[in-house]
Write a protein that holds these residues in place. Structure first.
Motif, PDB file in Angstrom:
ATOM      1  N   TYR A  69       1.127  -1.458   0.173  1.00 32.52           N
ATOM      2  CA  TYR A  69      -0.014  -0.135   0.140  1.00 32.52           C
ATOM      3  C   TYR A  69       0.984   1.228  -0.305  1.00 32.52           C
ATOM      4  O   TYR A  69       1.804   1.824   0.914  1.00 32.52           O
ATOM      5  CB  TYR A  69      -1.101   0.038   1.689  1.00 32.52           C
ATOM      6  CG  TYR A  69      -2.261   1.194   1.371  1.00 32.52           C
ATOM      7  CD1 TYR A  69      -2.811   1.193   0.156  1.00 32.52           C
ATOM      8  CD2 TYR A  69      -1.578   2.309   2.278  1.00 32.52           C
ATOM      9  CE1 TYR A  69      -3.650   2.348   0.714  1.00 32.52           C
ATOM     10  CE2 TYR A  69      -2.337   3.374   2.093  1.00 32.52           C
ATOM     11  CZ  TYR A  69      -3.544   3.587   1.955  1.00 32.52           C
ATOM     12  OH  TYR A  69      -4.179   4.624   1.920  1.00 32.52           O
ATOM     13  N   ARG A  70       0.397   2.187  -1.032  1.00 35.25           N
ATOM     14  CA  ARG A  70       1.173   3.718  -1.442  1.00 35.25           C
ATOM     15  C   ARG A  70       0.087   4.288  -1.074  1.00 35.25           C
ATOM     16  O   ARG A  70      -0.662   3.748  -2.360  1.00 35.25           O
ATOM     17  CB  ARG A  70       2.172   3.583  -2.037  1.00 35.25           C
ATOM     18  CG  ARG A  70       3.054   2.886  -1.733  1.00 35.25           C
ATOM     19  CD  ARG A  70       4.506   3.224  -2.823  1.00 35.25           C
ATOM     20  NE  ARG A  70       4.360   3.099  -4.325  1.00 35.25           N
ATOM     21  CZ  ARG A  70       4.142   1.968  -5.322  1.00 35.25           C
ATOM     22  NH1 ARG A  70       5.115   0.413  -4.773  1.00 35.25           N
ATOM     23  NH2 ARG A  70       3.915   1.709  -6.380  1.00 35.25           N
ATOM     24  N   GLU A  71       0.160   5.617  -0.166  1.00 34.44           N
ATOM     25  CA  GLU A  71      -1.231   6.460  -0.089  1.00 34.44           C
ATOM     26  C   GLU A  71      -0.936   7.104  -1.621  1.00 34.44           C
ATOM     27  O   GLU A  71      -2.353   7.367  -1.880  1.00 34.44           O
ATOM     28  CB  GLU A  71      -1.603   7.682   1.392  1.00 34.44           C
ATOM     29  CG  GLU A  71      -2.166   8.486   1.347  1.00 34.44           C
ATOM     30  CD  GLU A  71      -2.252   8.420   2.704  1.00 34.44           C
ATOM     31  OE1 GLU A  71      -3.051  10.434   3.242  1.00 34.44           O
ATOM     32  OE2 GLU A  71      -1.411   8.630   3.423  1.00 34.44           O
ATOM     33  N   GLU A  72      -0.225   7.639  -1.919  1.00 36.35           N
ATOM     34  CA  GLU A  72      -0.089   8.738  -3.215  1.00 36.35           C
ATOM     35  C   GLU A  72      -0.484   8.022  -4.347  1.00 36.35           C
ATOM     36  O   GLU A  72      -1.151   8.048  -5.837  1.00 36.35           O
ATOM     37  CB  GLU A  72       1.138   8.723  -3.048  1.00 36.35           C
ATOM     38  CG  GLU A  72       2.323   7.741  -3.661  1.00 36.35           C
ATOM     39  CD  GLU A  72       2.967   7.475  -2.537  1.00 36.35           C
ATOM     40  OE1 GLU A  72       3.933   6.420  -3.099  1.00 36.35           O
ATOM     41  OE2 GLU A  72       2.494   7.135  -1.323  1.00 36.35           O
ATOM     42  N   GLU A  73      -0.535   6.580  -4.039  1.00 33.95           N
ATOM     43  CA  GLU A  73      -0.761   5.729  -5.605  1.00 33.95           C
ATOM     44  C   GLU A  73      -2.420   5.283  -5.680  1.00 33.95           C
ATOM     45  O   GLU A  73      -3.548   5.027  -4.672  1.00 33.95           O
ATOM     46  CB  GLU A  73      -0.268   4.124  -5.467  1.00 33.95           C
ATOM     47  CG  GLU A  73      -0.244   3.319  -6.548  1.00 33.95           C
ATOM     48  CD  GLU A  73       0.531   2.122  -6.866  1.00 33.95           C
ATOM     49  OE1 GLU A  73       1.007   2.487  -7.648  1.00 33.95           O
ATOM     50  OE2 GLU A  73       0.189   1.174  -5.955  1.00 33.95           O
ATOM     51  N   SER A  74      -2.901   5.944  -6.891  1.00 35.31           N
ATOM     52  CA  SER A  74      -4.538   5.357  -6.836  1.00 35.31           C
ATOM     53  C   SER A  74      -5.258   3.451  -7.416  1.00 35.31           C
ATOM     54  O   SER A  74      -3.841   2.492  -7.560  1.00 35.31           O
ATOM     55  CB  SER A  74      -5.000   5.855  -9.055  1.00 35.31           C
ATOM     56  OG  SER A  74      -4.467   5.149  -9.565  1.00 35.31           O
ATOM     57  N   PHE A  75      -5.943   3.014  -7.232  1.00 36.10           N
ATOM     58  CA  PHE A  75      -6.878   2.073  -6.918  1.00 36.10           C
ATOM     59  C   PHE A  75      -6.330   1.264  -8.138  1.00 36.10           C
ATOM     60  O   PHE A  75      -5.871   0.470  -8.811  1.00 36.10           O
ATOM     61  CB  PHE A  75      -7.775   2.002  -6.296  1.00 36.10           C
ATOM     62  CG  PHE A  75      -8.700   0.216  -6.854  1.00 36.10           C
ATOM     63  CD1 PHE A  75      -8.140  -0.237  -5.750  1.00 36.10           C
ATOM     64  CD2 PHE A  75      -8.786   0.129  -7.166  1.00 36.10           C
ATOM     65  CE1 PHE A  75      -8.864  -1.678  -5.911  1.00 36.10           C
ATOM     66  CE2 PHE A  75      -9.356  -1.479  -8.111  1.00 36.10           C
ATOM     67  CZ  PHE A  75      -9.142  -2.383  -6.512  1.00 36.10           C
ATOM     68  N   SER A  76      -6.471   1.966  -9.188  1.00 36.05           N
ATOM     69  CA  SER A  76      -6.802   2.066 -10.771  1.00 36.05           C
ATOM     70  C   SER A  76      -5.509   1.857 -11.013  1.00 36.05           C
ATOM     71  O   SER A  76      -5.013   0.693 -11.401  1.00 36.05           O
ATOM     72  CB  SER A  76      -7.458   3.272 -11.619  1.00 36.05           C
ATOM     73  OG  SER A  76      -7.177   2.834 -12.835  1.00 36.05           O
ATOM     74  N   HIS A  77      -4.083   2.500 -11.047  1.00 36.60           N
ATOM     75  CA  HIS A  77      -2.670   2.451 -11.263  1.00 36.60           C
ATOM     76  C   HIS A  77      -2.267   1.097 -10.374  1.00 36.60           C
ATOM     77  O   HIS A  77      -1.335   0.831 -11.041  1.00 36.60           O
ATOM     78  CB  HIS A  77      -1.833   3.360 -10.684  1.00 36.60           C
ATOM     79  CG  HIS A  77      -0.395   3.095 -10.689  1.00 36.60           C
ATOM     80  ND1 HIS A  77       0.537   2.854 -10.348  1.00 36.60           N
ATOM     81  CD2 HIS A  77       0.277   4.575 -12.246  1.00 36.60           C
ATOM     82  CE1 HIS A  77       1.536   2.603 -10.846  1.00 36.60           C
ATOM     83  NE2 HIS A  77       1.365   3.476 -11.814  1.00 36.60           N
TER      84      HIS A  77
END
Length: 199
Positions: free
Chosen positions: A65-73
């Motif tokens: 999990y990375r907060e800056e990463e969107s679910f789509s990406h």
């Protein structure tokens, strides 16, 4: 990952590209990696632990999990990683219990599903569900993992289309659950009003 673990893991992966896992012995691995059996057993109990290490290092750690990463990406990244080593994961799933692999994948997938559910549904919309939001998160997490397993094992769908299909299915599931929750809440309100009238 230590150099010794890396060499043993790489040796196993090379051997899996050449023959079925059930025909690979620990002796094959130590000979290919130029290590000793003592070194192998110092780090691993069996070949399955080496498989789990490879899966952890090449897949699970990469989709953390990375907060800056969107679910789509994140989903597209996950499917790209799976596709890159699809042959390896197919062989792994043929030899290992899916539940054992699923338990390793669950924390990383669950973190993303929880964010997806949080972005689509409010606490009020999931309150009327038995088990609440956690029930929905658990259901969707298990569904994603099983979908990926089946994709790896048998499906002949391009990874881009597969990621899109999975994303749309998750959105539909969330919307259906939201509708069910809203409907359940309305029915509960009607039931309460009727009780008041008849009291």
């Amino acid at each position: 990952m230590s150099d010794t673990k890396r060499r043993l893991a790489q040796a196993l992966k090379e051997l899996m590209a050449e023959k079925p896992l059930k025909k690979i012995t620990i002796q094959d691995i130590v000979e290919r990696s130029h290590m000793t059996r003592q070194s192998f057993y110092y780090h691993f109990q069996d070949i399955y632990e080496v498989l789990e290490l490879i899966c952890q290092y090449e897949l699970i750690d990469q989709i953390a999990y990375r907060e800056e990463e969107s679910f789509s990406h994140w989903l597209e990244h996950l499917m790209a990683l799976v596709e890159e080593n699809r042959w390896f994961y197919r062989k792994m799933l043929q030899e290992m219990e899916w539940e054992r692999v699923s338990n390793h994948l669950k924390p990383a997938v669950e973190a993303q599903i929880r964010r997806l559910v949080g972005s689509m549904l409010t606490e009020r919309e999931t309150r009327s569900l038995s088990g609440g939001r956690e029930l929905l998160v658990d259901f969707l997490t298990a569904s994603v993992i099983q979908y990926i397993f089946r994709y790896v094992s048998c499906r002949k769908v391009p990874k881009e289309q597969n990621a899109q299909n999975l994303r749309e299915l998750l959105q539909v599931c969330s919307l259906i659950c939201a509708k069910c929750a809203a409907s359940s809440e309305k029915n509960g309100e009607k039931y309460t009003k009727n009780r008041i009238k008849t009291a």
